[in-house]
Design an enzyme around this catalytic site. Structure first.
Site, PDB file in Angstrom:
ATOM      1  N   SER A  52      66.288  92.534  18.512  1.00 18.16           N
ATOM      2  CA  SER A  52      65.210  93.354  19.165  1.00 18.16           C
ATOM      3  C   SER A  52      63.734  92.899  18.718  1.00 18.16           C
ATOM      4  CB  SER A  52      65.306  94.612  19.217  1.00 18.16           C
ATOM      5  OG  SER A  52      66.343  95.356  19.683  1.00 18.16           O
ATOM      6  N   GLN A  53      62.745  93.038  19.417  1.00 20.04           N
ATOM      7  CA  GLN A  53      61.256  92.701  18.894  1.00 20.04           C
ATOM      8  C   GLN A  53      61.112  93.424  17.866  1.00 20.04           C
ATOM      9  OE1 GLN A  53      58.825  94.057  22.082  1.00 20.04           O
ATOM     10  NE2 GLN A  53      56.857  93.291  21.161  1.00 20.04           N
TER      11      GLN A  53
END
Ligand code: SAH
Length: 204
Positions: A52-53
């Site tokens: 994920s970011q």
């Protein structure tokens, strides 16, 4: 990464910010992606999955409000990065992944970093890990059509669950809290995660 992407978007918990500064994110991504390890987006890992970011990792972790004494369940080990962040903020992390190859690779990275309070499991995380329940916090890093009842059942009283819920390609990040037999939820943010595939998730 921490100053421009995370503090600037309003995360203020200094314990969390220090941990995000300390965990070497480049060690959790494939070599070809390492040049982008600290950039403002999700990255491809093996098995068609993503890490994920950084801001989303921060947002989900922040929502759990960890104090340090908790036992935490993560569903979707992936690269192991989110687990490494959690491990610095609580006592024990149980993390389950359906792709054995991802879990094994994550295990190598975590061992190389000397992190010893993460217990990796391979299997269907939509069912949680009943043998280790209950958990003070649960973080689901793949998106479900609805909240798996098994996970709500494995939440300790006062415990928090953060999970993306919604359609296949677009979801809302939800925070659930258990108070006795009551379970309350509220929405945090719009997000896009890979699907949670399993008995209480998407079927394929
Ligand atoms: N937390 C990870 C991001 C993982 S992406 C990280 O920090 O890198 C989501 C992961 O959830 C994928 O690796 C995917 O294989 C896994 N996943 C999807 N459905 C699952 C299920 N039912 N049980 C366990 N893992 C699942």
């Amino acid at each position: 990464m921490v100053r421009d992407q995370i503090e600037r978007r309003g995360i203020t918990d200094t314990r969390l910010l220090d941990v995000l500064r300390a965990v070497p994110r480049h060690l959790f991504v494939p070599t070809a992606q390492q040049q982008w390890a600290y950039s403002d987006g999700a990255l491809r890992i093996e098995a068609g999955q993503t890490i994920s970011q950084p801001y989303i990792v921060a947002l989900m972790t922040d929502a759990l409000g960890l104090q340090g004494h908790e036992r935490v369940l993560e569903v979707g080990t992936g690269s192991g990065y989110q687990a490494a962040v959690l491990a610095q903020l609580c006592t024990q992390v149980y993390s389950i992944e359906r792709h054995a190859a991802l879990s094994l690779a994550a295990g190598k990275t975590l061992t190389a970093l000397g992190i010893e309070n993460i217990h990796l499991h391979i299997g269907d995380g939509t069912l949680g890990l009943p043998q280790y329940a209950s958990f003070d916090a649960i973080v689901v890093t793949a998106a479900a059509p609805k909240v798996p009842p098994a996970l709500l059942d494995q939440l300790a009283d006062g415990g928090k669950l953060v999970i993306p819920v919604g359609a296949r390609y677009q979801q809302v990040l939800e925070l659930w809290q258990r108070q006795g037999e009551q379970r309350k939820s509220h929405r945090i943010s719009a997000v896009a995660f890979v699907p949670l595939i399993g008995e209480q998730g998407w079927k394929t």
